[in-house]
Write a protein that holds these residues in place. Structure first.
Motif, PDB file in Angstrom:
ATOM      1  N   ASN A 132       0.857  -1.193   0.000  1.00 11.09           N
ATOM      2  CA  ASN A 132       0.000   0.000   0.000  1.00 11.09           C
ATOM      3  C   ASN A 132       0.891   1.240   0.000  1.00 11.09           C
ATOM      4  OD1 ASN A 132      -2.871  -1.272   0.665  1.00 11.09           O
ATOM      5  ND2 ASN A 132      -1.379  -2.233   2.047  1.00 11.09           N
ATOM      6  N   THR A 133       0.950   1.905  -1.138  1.00  9.19           N
ATOM      7  CA  THR A 133       1.883   3.011  -1.332  1.00  9.19           C
ATOM      8  C   THR A 133       1.766   4.082  -0.260  1.00  9.19           C
ATOM      9  OG1 THR A 133       1.725   2.655  -3.718  1.00  9.19           O
ATOM     10  CG2 THR A 133       2.693   4.721  -2.983  1.00  9.19           C
ATOM     11  N   SER A 134       0.547   4.395   0.169  1.00 15.83           N
ATOM     12  CA  SER A 134       0.360   5.471   1.136  1.00 15.83           C
ATOM     13  C   SER A 134       0.929   5.134   2.507  1.00 15.83           C
ATOM     14  CB  SER A 134      -1.129   5.804   1.275  1.00 15.83           C
ATOM     15  OG  SER A 134      -1.850   4.710   1.793  1.00 15.83           O
ATOM     16  N   LEU A 135       1.214   3.861   2.762  1.00 14.57           N
ATOM     17  CA  LEU A 135       1.767   3.445   4.053  1.00 14.57           C
ATOM     18  C   LEU A 135       3.273   3.204   3.992  1.00 14.57           C
ATOM     19  CD1 LEU A 135      -0.968   0.894   5.236  1.00 14.57           C
ATOM     20  CD2 LEU A 135      -0.753   3.321   5.828  1.00 14.57           C
ATOM     21  N   GLU A 136       3.866   3.385   2.841  1.00 15.37           N
ATOM     22  CA  GLU A 136       5.287   3.096   2.682  1.00 15.37           C
ATOM     23  C   GLU A 136       6.126   3.966   3.617  1.00 15.37           C
ATOM     24  OE1 GLU A 136       8.616   2.775  -0.917  1.00 15.37           O
ATOM     25  OE2 GLU A 136       6.618   3.575  -1.308  1.00 15.37           O
ATOM     26  N   GLY A 137       6.996   3.317   4.384  1.00 20.00           N
ATOM     27  CA  GLY A 137       7.873   4.036   5.304  1.00 20.00           C
ATOM     28  C   GLY A 137       7.182   4.601   6.519  1.00 20.00           C
ATOM     29  N   THR A 138       5.946   4.187   6.769  1.00 21.21           N
ATOM     30  CA  THR A 138       5.150   4.777   7.842  1.00 21.21           C
ATOM     31  C   THR A 138       5.068   3.906   9.086  1.00 21.21           C
ATOM     32  OG1 THR A 138       3.773   5.990   6.275  1.00 21.21           O
ATOM     33  CG2 THR A 138       2.833   5.586   8.444  1.00 21.21           C
ATOM     34  N   LEU A 139       4.832   2.626   8.907  1.00 21.34           N
ATOM     35  CA  LEU A 139       4.476   1.757  10.025  1.00 21.34           C
ATOM     36  C   LEU A 139       5.696   1.344  10.840  1.00 21.34           C
ATOM     37  CD1 LEU A 139       1.890  -0.452   8.137  1.00 21.34           C
ATOM     38  CD2 LEU A 139       1.481   1.606   9.485  1.00 21.34           C
ATOM     39  N   PRO A 140       5.532   1.244  12.165  1.00 19.27           N
ATOM     40  CA  PRO A 140       6.663   0.865  13.024  1.00 19.27           C
ATOM     41  C   PRO A 140       7.031  -0.601  12.851  1.00 19.27           C
ATOM     42  CG  PRO A 140       4.642   0.975  14.308  1.00 19.27           C
ATOM     43  CD  PRO A 140       4.293   1.484  12.936  1.00 19.27           C
ATOM     44  N   ARG A 141       8.320  -0.874  12.824  1.00 18.84           N
ATOM     45  CA  ARG A 141       8.819  -2.255  12.796  1.00 18.84           C
ATOM     46  C   ARG A 141       9.777  -2.414  13.975  1.00 18.84           C
ATOM     47  NH1 ARG A 141       8.668  -0.827   7.349  1.00 18.84           N
ATOM     48  NH2 ARG A 141      10.883  -0.312   7.287  1.00 18.84           N
ATOM     49  N   ILE A 142       9.178  -2.484  15.139  1.00 19.09           N
ATOM     50  CA  ILE A 142       9.937  -2.450  16.394  1.00 19.09           C
ATOM     51  C   ILE A 142       9.556  -3.606  17.311  1.00 19.09           C
ATOM     52  CG2 ILE A 142      10.255   0.055  16.382  1.00 19.09           C
ATOM     53  CD1 ILE A 142       7.792   0.321  18.132  1.00 19.09           C
ATOM     54  N   TYR A 143       8.692  -4.488  16.827  1.00 19.80           N
ATOM     55  CA  TYR A 143       8.083  -5.482  17.708  1.00 19.80           C
ATOM     56  C   TYR A 143       8.999  -6.654  18.040  1.00 19.80           C
ATOM     57  CZ  TYR A 143       3.943  -2.774  16.741  1.00 19.80           C
ATOM     58  OH  TYR A 143       3.052  -1.732  16.643  1.00 19.80           O
ATOM     59  N   GLY A 144       9.972  -6.912  17.191  1.00 20.07           N
ATOM     60  CA  GLY A 144      10.878  -8.024  17.446  1.00 20.07           C
ATOM     61  C   GLY A 144      12.124  -7.635  18.215  1.00 20.07           C
ATOM     62  N   ARG A 145      12.202  -6.374  18.650  1.00 25.51           N
ATOM     63  CA  ARG A 145      13.400  -5.911  19.346  1.00 25.51           C
ATOM     64  C   ARG A 145      13.519  -6.540  20.735  1.00 25.51           C
ATOM     65  NH1 ARG A 145      13.305   0.623  17.971  1.00 25.51           N
ATOM     66  NH2 ARG A 145      13.612   0.428  15.711  1.00 25.51           N
ATOM     67  N   ASP A 146      14.759  -6.543  21.239  1.00 27.97           N
ATOM     68  CA  ASP A 146      15.028  -7.167  22.538  1.00 27.97           C
ATOM     69  C   ASP A 146      14.287  -6.488  23.682  1.00 27.97           C
ATOM     70  OD1 ASP A 146      16.689  -8.960  21.305  1.00 27.97           O
ATOM     71  OD2 ASP A 146      18.537  -7.854  21.756  1.00 27.97           O
ATOM     72  N   ASN A 147      14.020  -5.179  23.537  1.00 24.38           N
ATOM     73  CA  ASN A 147      13.394  -4.469  24.659  1.00 24.38           C
ATOM     74  C   ASN A 147      11.870  -4.629  24.681  1.00 24.38           C
ATOM     75  OD1 ASN A 147      12.974  -2.879  22.346  1.00 24.38           O
ATOM     76  ND2 ASN A 147      12.825  -0.994  23.554  1.00 24.38           N
ATOM     77  N   VAL A 148      11.298  -5.373  23.757  1.00 19.78           N
ATOM     78  CA  VAL A 148       9.855  -5.639  23.758  1.00 19.78           C
ATOM     79  C   VAL A 148       9.626  -7.029  24.352  1.00 19.78           C
ATOM     80  CG1 VAL A 148       7.777  -5.902  22.355  1.00 19.78           C
ATOM     81  CG2 VAL A 148       9.487  -4.177  21.738  1.00 19.78           C
ATOM     82  N   ASP A 149       8.912  -7.071  25.449  1.00 17.86           N
ATOM     83  CA  ASP A 149       8.608  -8.320  26.145  1.00 17.86           C
ATOM     84  C   ASP A 149       7.653  -9.148  25.280  1.00 17.86           C
ATOM     85  OD1 ASP A 149       7.330 -10.270  27.818  1.00 17.86           O
ATOM     86  OD2 ASP A 149       8.002  -9.152  29.576  1.00 17.86           O
ATOM     87  N   GLN A 150       8.154 -10.255  24.703  1.00 16.40           N
ATOM     88  CA  GLN A 150       7.358 -11.035  23.760  1.00 16.40           C
ATOM     89  C   GLN A 150       6.167 -11.730  24.431  1.00 16.40           C
ATOM     90  OE1 GLN A 150       7.911 -11.053  20.289  1.00 16.40           O
ATOM     91  NE2 GLN A 150       9.202  -9.343  20.954  1.00 16.40           N
ATOM     92  N   ARG A 151       6.333 -12.113  25.694  1.00 15.08           N
ATOM     93  CA  ARG A 151       5.207 -12.746  26.390  1.00 15.08           C
ATOM     94  C   ARG A 151       4.069 -11.736  26.561  1.00 15.08           C
ATOM     95  NH1 ARG A 151       3.316 -12.529  31.321  1.00 15.08           N
ATOM     96  NH2 ARG A 151       5.112 -11.372  32.104  1.00 15.08           N
ATOM     97  N   ARG A 152       4.412 -10.544  27.013  1.00 17.67           N
ATOM     98  CA  ARG A 152       3.378  -9.516  27.185  1.00 17.67           C
ATOM     99  C   ARG A 152       2.793  -9.074  25.850  1.00 17.67           C
ATOM    100  NH1 ARG A 152       5.558  -5.459  31.978  1.00 17.67           N
ATOM    101  NH2 ARG A 152       5.805  -7.048  33.583  1.00 17.67           N
TER     102      ARG A 152
END
Length: 533
Positions: A132-152
């Motif tokens: 979706n062109t209008s969303l390009e470069g917009t959405l966060p891709r931070i969910y797999g980082r070490d500081n995100v508690d995967q269980r929570r």
């Protein structure tokens, strides 16, 4: 994961707000407010996009009832069937059902590698931006980082599974998500304190500006757009008047990367084209990404009193004088004025110091702006509108043309309207003030009647203590300061029908009684202190 009955029913705004704030709480403590803001808002957006996609998918299936299964299956995967109805295309592995099924970190996909739920969400965000062109470069891709508690995070996904944004039609779903998104922005701004004010302007203040400017059609610009609240309120103004939201095109710029992404998502949520926010974030003074823009309306809440900014003395924007080195307030105002069309108007939230400061040549710049006739109104706002900042603010309104014409039937070319709204509004708790609909109407209608607009109710008249239309000569006599209190005077005293002799006698008795009570209490206190000695 089994789908609950609750997930099948549309959620009310209250249910969604309660559910989603609980979701935010699941990450509170494991990261700071600014981080979990990005995590939660991005996930809320993904849930809405997927819900809308699923609803459109079921509508297509219903439309094709009676057709062959192979034809239906092919049509269900046609991108245009979704985008043509204003729905984002969502790839199979980006759909909420797929993510929810693997939210506990179970095996995902083929092979032996195991993906965390954060990896799945990051991949979904990548797919959405690519497809979706209008969303390009917009959405966060931070969910797999070490500081995100995967269980929570998995528990958060599980909780979101019970919320649903659809079931009421695409426009209603977007309205619902927009309301929830704005609720979250408000909550996160309060959680972040002063930092929160950088991306969030109180909706009642934004609405007041929009109600005064009345942006029915044209280009709307915000050079420091934060999370896009000015644009959203302009779109709401059109909706309230049953007008096509595409009547306006929005353009903006934002310095902070994460805030810029929030703005892009916010516009997408409200069905607005976010291309006008540029391909990336950036400093408006260092590199204006809209150098040739001619705006019909400008709405802005610039950061106040910036000391470290990209100043260039030879900048063509400094029409009325070079702003001082250690304060960008008058740089913002002149930048905004440089963008206005011949009939353009602007509303700019500013620190109160701008109304009277003479530091670094600011007084001379203000004088030249006033003499040029580009200042249409100055409104002093009450304190506590910004929850995190108790100081009051003012709003400058600019117009390149104040003569009688399309913007108003009354020629105000040599006048400036002053409104003292410091006593307006009411406290909703001990630290935050808000405006009622009546407060907003009073301020906006005062401006409308002053300009003689078709939307005005009644005729303009100076109101002691509240508003005054002052001439340039009167402003010059005040030393070119534009503090509304200097011009509006004090409210007229209420008529008192009590005879003066009777009033003096009554007040004397009340004062005597108060003094007697004070003496009695003084004696009691002294007695108690004597016992302690």
């Amino acid at each position: 994961m089994a789908t609950t009955q609750a997930a099948l029913a549309p959620s009310t705004p209250k249910e969604l707000k309660d559910t989603l704030w609980k979701a935010a709480d699941k990450l509170r403590g494991s990261m700071d407010a600014s981080q979990y803001k990005d995590v939660v808002l991005g996930l809320v957006f993904l849930k809405y996009v997927s819900d809308a996609f699923t609803e459109r998918r079921e509508a297509i299936r219903a439309e094709l009832a009676g057709e062959g299964e192979e034809f239906i299956a092919e049509t269900l995967e046609e991108v245009d069937e979704y985008t043509g109805s204003g729905v984002f295309w969502v790839a199979p592995t980006a759909r909420w059902e797929y993510i929810a099924t693997h939210a506990k970190g179970t095996q995902a996909g083929a092979g032996t590698d195991r993906q965390t739920v954060g990896d799945l969400i990051d991949a979904a965000m990548t797919h959405l931006g690519t497809d979706n062109t209008s969303l390009e470069g917009t959405l966060p891709r931070i969910y797999g980082r070490d500081n995100v508690d995967q269980r929570r995070l998995g528990e958060l996904v599980d909780l979101l599974n019970s919320a649903r944004f659809t079931g009421q039609g695409a426009s209603k779903a977007r309205d619902l998500l927009g309301e929830v998104y704005e609720y979250f922005l408000d909550k996160f701004a309060k959680a972040e304190g002063k930092r929160g004010g950088e991306f969030y302007t109180p909706p009642v203040l934004v609405r007041t500006l929009v109600e005064i400017l009345e942006p029915h059609k044209g280009r709307v610009y915000d050079p420091c757009c934060g999370s896009g609240g000015m644009f959203v309120q302009a779109e709401k103004f059109l909706a309230a008047h049953d007008e096509d939201p595409t009547n306006i095109a929005v353009y903006g710029q934002e310095l902070n990367e994460r805030t810029w992404r929030m703005a892009k998502m916010n516009l997408a949520i409200h069905g607005m084209d976010s291309q006008g926010l540029g391909a990336r974030w950036g400093d408006t003074f260092a590199r204006d990404i809209h150098p040739n823009l001619v705006a019909d309306y400008v709405l802005a809440n610039p950061p106040f009193n910036i000391k470290d900014w990209a100043r260039n003395e030879d900048d063509a924007r400094w029409t009325y004088g070079v702003p001082p080195v250690r304060n960008a307030n008058y740089a913002w105002m002149q930048h905004i004025l440089s963008k206005l069309s011949a009939q353009g108007e602007a509303a700019v939230v500013m620190a109160n110091g701008t109304m009277a400061s003479n530091t670094g040549g600011e007084g001379e710049i203000r004088k030249q702006m006033l003499k040029a006739g580009v200042v249409s109104a100055v409104v002093a706002m009450p304190p506590n509108l910004f929850r995190s900042v108790a100081i009051p603010v003012c709003v400058w309104f600019f117009a390149n043309d104040k003569t009688a014409g399309s913007k108003g039937s009354i020629d105000r070319s040599r006048e400036v309207l002053f409104i003292d709204a410091r006593e307006s509004g009411h406290m909703i708790d001990r630290v935050e003030r808000t405006f009622s609909d009546e407060d907003i109407h009073q301020i906006a209608n005062t401006f409308r009647t002053w300009r003689g607009r078709a939307s005005a109710e009644g005729e303009y008249a100076d109101v002691p203590g509240f508003c005054k239309s002052a001439t340039i000569e009167e402003i010059e006599q005040a030393g070119w300061a534009v503090t509304p209190g200097r011009f509006v005077g004090v409210p007229e005293a209420e008529e008192d029908e009590e005879p003066i002799d009777e009033k003096i006698e009554r007040l004397t008795k009340e004062l005597t009684a108060a003094l007697d009570e004070s003496a009695r209490l003084d004696a009691v206190v002294r007695e108690q202190l004597g016992r302690l000695a």
